[in-house]
Motif scaffolding. Structure first.
Motif, PDB file in Angstrom:
ATOM      1  N   PRO A 115       0.780  -1.244   0.000  1.00 14.93           N
ATOM      2  CA  PRO A 115       0.000   0.000   0.000  1.00 14.93           C
ATOM      3  C   PRO A 115       0.804   1.281   0.000  1.00 14.93           C
ATOM      4  O   PRO A 115       0.285   2.331  -0.367  1.00 14.93           O
ATOM      5  CB  PRO A 115      -0.823  -0.109   1.291  1.00 14.93           C
ATOM      6  CG  PRO A 115      -0.024  -1.014   2.172  1.00 14.93           C
ATOM      7  CD  PRO A 115       0.594  -2.012   1.247  1.00 14.93           C
ATOM      8  N   GLY A 144      -2.401   2.628  -1.529  1.00 15.82           N
ATOM      9  CA  GLY A 144      -3.258   2.269  -0.413  1.00 15.82           C
ATOM     10  C   GLY A 144      -4.243   3.371  -0.088  1.00 15.82           C
ATOM     11  O   GLY A 144      -5.431   3.110   0.157  1.00 15.82           O
ATOM     12  N   VAL A 208      -5.689  -2.143   4.351  1.00 20.38           N
ATOM     13  CA  VAL A 208      -5.217  -2.821   3.144  1.00 20.38           C
ATOM     14  C   VAL A 208      -3.703  -2.978   3.197  1.00 20.38           C
ATOM     15  O   VAL A 208      -2.970  -2.001   3.426  1.00 20.38           O
ATOM     16  CB  VAL A 208      -5.627  -2.024   1.891  1.00 20.38           C
ATOM     17  CG1 VAL A 208      -4.987  -2.603   0.641  1.00 20.38           C
ATOM     18  CG2 VAL A 208      -7.145  -1.997   1.754  1.00 20.38           C
ATOM     19  N   THR A 209      -3.229  -4.214   2.974  1.00 19.27           N
ATOM     20  CA  THR A 209      -1.786  -4.472   3.013  1.00 19.27           C
ATOM     21  C   THR A 209      -1.214  -4.985   1.695  1.00 19.27           C
ATOM     22  O   THR A 209      -0.005  -5.014   1.516  1.00 19.27           O
ATOM     23  CB  THR A 209      -1.445  -5.474   4.136  1.00 19.27           C
ATOM     24  OG1 THR A 209      -2.327  -6.601   4.036  1.00 19.27           O
ATOM     25  CG2 THR A 209      -1.593  -4.810   5.502  1.00 19.27           C
TER      26      THR A 209
END
Length: 463
Positions: A115, A144, A208-209
């Motif tokens: 991200p 991200g 979110v990764t």
């Protein structure tokens, strides 16, 4: 409860076991993470954590969940609606060190990234492979952050927004669980669409990764053009005609007279007048680009356009689009010691003239210093209202103008936010736009995925 026994202090102490000095209470770093590029009152987090892996994000969220400590994700800090302001303090999770481009498939035209990667970094990496990622919000934001705010930008009229270009996500939930959404296939019809649920959720449902993105081939030919108009009406009507005729322009951007004045001064644009202006770009084959441009030239000439200046070489095109991307900073620079309150109205293309010309009337009546710029090919425009942040009366007057412009947009079947997201700044408009029942459903989703309310609290919903 004494300061030494606060839950956040337990989180900080325990997080040091796996983050070391990458979780900090340094005052200067906390101040840097107290706000984005907006007029929201800054709030310093109790600590800033710099994660480098999904496992670290998972561990930190599990800790915060256990102790009921708020956690706010942070990328580049370019948001315009207060998304990254940690309104209830706690931990700010900085993802800017998660910058790996994990996989690129030329055959499938997709990639997997972390991200903290910016679109500039990604496109630099892709260039030698003949691919590019088109979603272009115009700032040095992270991917991200773009996913979190459902970002759009100058290329959306042809390539779509971030929503249409994300194939799947890795997401850490509030309690530290890690899930994967979507797939690498171009279509799927199974289960709830969790990918689209997370996109635009602004860090309130999960962090979110990893992001799987759709890529495109670099066009065979690219050409740009500038056309100026004696008034805003002809400028807007040209856009409507171009879109209704289905001409596949890649970019079509509008700058009003005030914005062009600022851009000419800030970006040293030569040969252009302070007049309502369209910046255009065409992608395709040599023959296709020529045909598109000639069609648009005929339309703009009929609508009163003052010439059609070509920008075929890359240096000229780059200067043109750099000026467009720097429009916000040009606006800010035109009035020292000011900040911008930015509208983000988006309306159906058939109602664009009513929305834009009506907003211009509101601006003229207000007496405030304002500039308008827009991704008008998809009905989206931004009026930047410049105010002295130390003048509460001027700020309230600016918000009143913002509400008036948004109200007109909603009455025309539009939305309060086409691409900037909700954050704090647009929360008051959600019930008007969606109704109380839809808002109740949104709240129930939030309560299910984040029962303790630790993920970016105070955003999207009022109270």
């Amino acid at each position: 409860m004494t300061a030494e026994t606060r839950p956040v202090d337990h989180v900080i102490a325990q997080a040091r076991a796996f983050l070391g000095d990458r979780i900090t209470t340094n005052a200067a770093i906390r101040e840097q993470h107290s706000r984005g590029e907006d007029t929201t009152t800054p709030v310093q987090p109790d600590a800033v954590a710099f994660a480098e892996t999904t496992e670290e994000v998972s561990q930190l969220l599990a800790l915060c969940h256990r102790h009921g400590v708020p956690i706010t994700a942070f990328g580049a800090g370019t948001s315009l609606e207060g998304h990254v302001t940690p309104v209830r303090a706690g931990i700010t999770l900085d993802l800017s060190r998660m910058t790996a481009i994990l996989d690129v498939s030329q055959e499938d035209m997709d990639c997997l990234v972390e991200p903290g990667v910016t679109r500039h970094q990604l496109n630099d990496h892709l260039r030698d492979q003949g691919l590019f990622f088109p979603v272009d919000p115009g700032s040095h934001c992270t991917l991200g952050g773009m996913v979190a705010t459902r970002a759009s930008g100058t290329n959306a009229v042809r390539y779509g927004t971030i929503r249409e270009n994300v194939m799947g996500l890795e997401v850490v939930l509030a309690d530290g669980r890690v899930i994967n959404t979507g797939s690498r296939t171009r279509k799927a019809a199974n289960g709830y669409d969790l990918t689209r649920l997370i996109i635009g959720s602004e860090g309130t449902l999960g962090i979110v990764t990893k992001i799987r993105l759709r890529l495109y081939g670099i066009p065979e030919a690219t050409s740009a053009a500038v056309v100026q108009f004696p008034d805003l009406k002809g400028c807007v009507e040209s856009v409507i005609a171009v879109m209704q005729l289905g001409i596949p322009v890649a970019r079509i951007e509008l700058l009003d007279r005030a914005q062009m004045t600022a851009c000419i001064a800030y970006s040293k644009l030569e040969g252009l007048e302070p007049l309502p202006t369209l910046f255009l770009e065409f992608h395709g084959t040599e023959a296709g680009v020529k045909e598109q441009a000639e069609s648009v030239q005929a339309i703009t000439t009929e609508m009163g356009g003052l010439g059609f200046a070509w920008a075929a070489d890359q240096e000229t095109r780059n200067k043109l689009w750099t000026a467009r991307h720097n429009a916000y900073w040009a606006a800010i620079a035109s009035r020292p010691n000011s900040r911008g309150i930015t509208t983000d109205v988006c309306v159906p293309i058939s109602r664009l003239a009513e929305a834009l010309l009506g907003a211009q009337e509101d601006v003229d009546a207000s007496g405030l210093t304002c500039m308008t710029v827009g991704h008008v090919g998809d009905g989206n425009f931004h009026t930047v209202i410049l105010v002295d942040v130390d003048d509460p009366a001027a700020i309230e007057q600016a918000w009143a103008l913002d509400r008036k412009i948004v109200a007109r947009g909603l009455s025309l079947g539009g939305t309060c936010s086409g691409e900037h997201g909700v954050g704090i700044g647009k929360a008051e408009f959600l019930e008007t736009e969606h109704g109380p029942e839809a808002l109740a459903v949104m709240r129930s989703i939030k309560a299910t995925l984040d029962p303790k309310g630790i993920l970016n609290p105070g955003k999207i919903f009022r109270n």
